[in-house]
Design a protein around this motif. Structure first.
Motif, PDB file in Angstrom:
ATOM      1  N   PHE A 136       0.779  -1.129  -0.149  1.00 15.78           N
ATOM      2  CA  PHE A 136       0.014   0.134  -0.058  1.00 15.78           C
ATOM      3  C   PHE A 136       1.030   1.205   0.055  1.00 15.78           C
ATOM      4  O   PHE A 136       2.072   0.999   0.421  1.00 15.78           O
ATOM      5  CB  PHE A 136      -1.038  -0.060   1.270  1.00 15.78           C
ATOM      6  N   GLU A 137       0.429   2.335  -0.618  1.00 14.10           N
ATOM      7  CA  GLU A 137       0.835   3.829  -0.322  1.00 14.10           C
ATOM      8  C   GLU A 137      -0.033   4.561   0.053  1.00 14.10           C
ATOM      9  O   GLU A 137      -1.414   4.593  -0.119  1.00 14.10           O
ATOM     10  CB  GLU A 137       1.325   4.100  -1.842  1.00 14.10           C
ATOM     11  N   GLU A 138       0.300   5.688   0.774  1.00 14.43           N
ATOM     12  CA  GLU A 138      -0.509   6.493   1.653  1.00 14.43           C
ATOM     13  C   GLU A 138      -0.334   8.019   0.826  1.00 14.43           C
ATOM     14  O   GLU A 138       0.753   8.344   0.549  1.00 14.43           O
ATOM     15  CB  GLU A 138      -0.282   6.575   2.930  1.00 14.43           C
ATOM     16  N   PHE A 139      -1.591   8.836   0.825  1.00 17.01           N
ATOM     17  CA  PHE A 139      -1.498  10.006  -0.126  1.00 17.01           C
ATOM     18  C   PHE A 139      -2.406  10.843   0.362  1.00 17.01           C
ATOM     19  O   PHE A 139      -3.227  10.671   1.431  1.00 17.01           O
ATOM     20  CB  PHE A 139      -2.153   9.805  -1.414  1.00 17.01           C
ATOM     21  N   THR A 140      -2.050  12.156   0.566  1.00 12.16           N
ATOM     22  CA  THR A 140      -2.616  13.298   1.412  1.00 12.16           C
ATOM     23  C   THR A 140      -3.669  14.037   0.080  1.00 12.16           C
ATOM     24  O   THR A 140      -4.417  14.610   0.558  1.00 12.16           O
ATOM     25  CB  THR A 140      -1.830  14.376   1.963  1.00 12.16           C
ATOM     26  N   ASP A 141      -3.322  13.999  -1.097  1.00 10.94           N
ATOM     27  CA  ASP A 141      -3.961  14.247  -2.133  1.00 10.94           C
ATOM     28  C   ASP A 141      -4.865  13.188  -2.929  1.00 10.94           C
ATOM     29  O   ASP A 141      -4.095  12.356  -3.558  1.00 10.94           O
ATOM     30  CB  ASP A 141      -3.118  15.034  -3.118  1.00 10.94           C
ATOM     31  N   ILE A 142      -5.986  13.117  -2.966  1.00 12.45           N
ATOM     32  CA  ILE A 142      -6.810  12.176  -3.731  1.00 12.45           C
ATOM     33  C   ILE A 142      -6.542  11.793  -5.204  1.00 12.45           C
ATOM     34  O   ILE A 142      -6.362  10.880  -5.873  1.00 12.45           O
ATOM     35  CB  ILE A 142      -8.297  12.274  -3.498  1.00 12.45           C
ATOM     36  N   ASN A 143      -6.073  13.115  -5.964  1.00 15.48           N
ATOM     37  CA  ASN A 143      -5.721  13.176  -7.283  1.00 15.48           C
ATOM     38  C   ASN A 143      -4.410  12.239  -7.555  1.00 15.48           C
ATOM     39  O   ASN A 143      -4.482  11.764  -8.492  1.00 15.48           O
ATOM     40  CB  ASN A 143      -5.726  14.451  -7.718  1.00 15.48           C
ATOM     41  N   GLN A 144      -3.637  12.630  -6.530  1.00 18.36           N
ATOM     42  CA  GLN A 144      -2.308  11.687  -6.635  1.00 18.36           C
ATOM     43  C   GLN A 144      -2.443  10.274  -6.541  1.00 18.36           C
ATOM     44  O   GLN A 144      -1.853   9.629  -7.205  1.00 18.36           O
ATOM     45  CB  GLN A 144      -1.175  12.158  -5.662  1.00 18.36           C
ATOM     46  N   ALA A 145      -3.322  10.085  -5.584  1.00 17.94           N
ATOM     47  CA  ALA A 145      -3.709   8.521  -5.564  1.00 17.94           C
ATOM     48  C   ALA A 145      -4.506   7.969  -6.443  1.00 17.94           C
ATOM     49  O   ALA A 145      -4.165   6.567  -7.025  1.00 17.94           O
ATOM     50  CB  ALA A 145      -4.613   8.314  -4.192  1.00 17.94           C
ATOM     51  N   LEU A 146      -5.201   8.771  -7.289  1.00 18.95           N
ATOM     52  CA  LEU A 146      -5.911   8.022  -8.029  1.00 18.95           C
ATOM     53  C   LEU A 146      -4.972   8.085  -9.550  1.00 18.95           C
ATOM     54  O   LEU A 146      -5.207   6.976 -10.194  1.00 18.95           O
ATOM     55  CB  LEU A 146      -7.020   9.117  -8.864  1.00 18.95           C
ATOM     56  N   ALA A 147      -4.033   8.763  -9.759  1.00 18.44           N
ATOM     57  CA  ALA A 147      -3.031   8.877 -11.002  1.00 18.44           C
ATOM     58  C   ALA A 147      -2.194   7.561 -10.653  1.00 18.44           C
ATOM     59  O   ALA A 147      -1.925   6.670 -11.584  1.00 18.44           O
ATOM     60  CB  ALA A 147      -2.637  10.148 -10.701  1.00 18.44           C
ATOM     61  N   ARG A 148      -1.965   7.414  -9.449  1.00 14.25           N
ATOM     62  CA  ARG A 148      -0.752   6.206  -9.033  1.00 14.25           C
ATOM     63  C   ARG A 148      -1.783   4.906  -9.140  1.00 14.25           C
ATOM     64  O   ARG A 148      -1.035   4.005  -9.635  1.00 14.25           O
ATOM     65  CB  ARG A 148      -0.551   6.561  -7.579  1.00 14.25           C
ATOM     66  N   GLU A 149      -2.999   4.890  -8.880  1.00 18.39           N
ATOM     67  CA  GLU A 149      -3.636   3.790  -9.027  1.00 18.39           C
ATOM     68  C   GLU A 149      -3.790   3.319 -10.318  1.00 18.39           C
ATOM     69  O   GLU A 149      -3.489   2.282 -10.706  1.00 18.39           O
ATOM     70  CB  GLU A 149      -5.231   3.814  -8.312  1.00 18.39           C
ATOM     71  N   LYS A 150      -4.242   4.334 -11.282  1.00 18.26           N
ATOM     72  CA  LYS A 150      -4.126   4.129 -12.680  1.00 18.26           C
ATOM     73  C   LYS A 150      -2.805   3.663 -13.489  1.00 18.26           C
ATOM     74  O   LYS A 150      -2.839   2.861 -14.041  1.00 18.26           O
ATOM     75  CB  LYS A 150      -4.551   5.265 -13.440  1.00 18.26           C
ATOM     76  N   GLN A 151      -1.709   4.367 -12.703  1.00 15.81           N
ATOM     77  CA  GLN A 151      -0.602   3.748 -13.367  1.00 15.81           C
ATOM     78  C   GLN A 151      -0.226   2.416 -13.009  1.00 15.81           C
ATOM     79  O   GLN A 151       0.381   1.665 -13.954  1.00 15.81           O
ATOM     80  CB  GLN A 151       0.579   4.773 -12.557  1.00 15.81           C
ATOM     81  N   ILE A 152      -0.496   2.018 -11.670  1.00 11.53           N
ATOM     82  CA  ILE A 152      -0.023   0.597 -11.455  1.00 11.53           C
ATOM     83  C   ILE A 152      -0.902  -0.362 -12.085  1.00 11.53           C
ATOM     84  O   ILE A 152      -0.609  -1.616 -12.488  1.00 11.53           O
ATOM     85  CB  ILE A 152      -0.021   0.666  -9.949  1.00 11.53           C
TER      86      ILE A 152
END
Length: 88
Positions: free
Chosen positions: A52-68
């Motif tokens: 897992f990875e933790e983010f404070t910005d939902i947009n960064q989390a969404l981008a990382r999810e799509k990337q992976i």
């Protein structure tokens, strides 16, 4: 700021992976373990949190999810191996 998480869960044999995103990681993993996380995770019996990875910005989390999600399986395994001591 509200935290967001991307996570990877798998089955006992480490043959299938699921990449997801959530605001409450512990609750989401409990849902997966009870078989109510998603139809895909229930179908393939995906219950083991392996990354897992933790983010404070939902947009960064969404981008990382799509990337992976677009990565090859071997790339995901290398990411997991790099940060975990599990034998996959």
């Amino acid at each position: 700021m509200k935290k967001s998480y991307i996570y990877i869960i798998t089955n006992t044999y480490r043959t299938t992976f699921y990449v997801g995103i959530t605001a409450n990681l512990s609750q989401r993993i409990i849902e997966h373990q009870k078989g109510i996380g998603s139809k895909f995770t229930s179908k393939y019996n995906l219950k083991d949190l392996i990354y897992f990875e933790e983010f404070t910005d939902i947009n960064q989390a969404l981008a990382r999810e799509k990337q992976i999600k677009n990565w090859k399986k071997e790339w995901k395994l290398n990411l997991i191996r790099k940060l975990n001591t599990l034998q996959i």
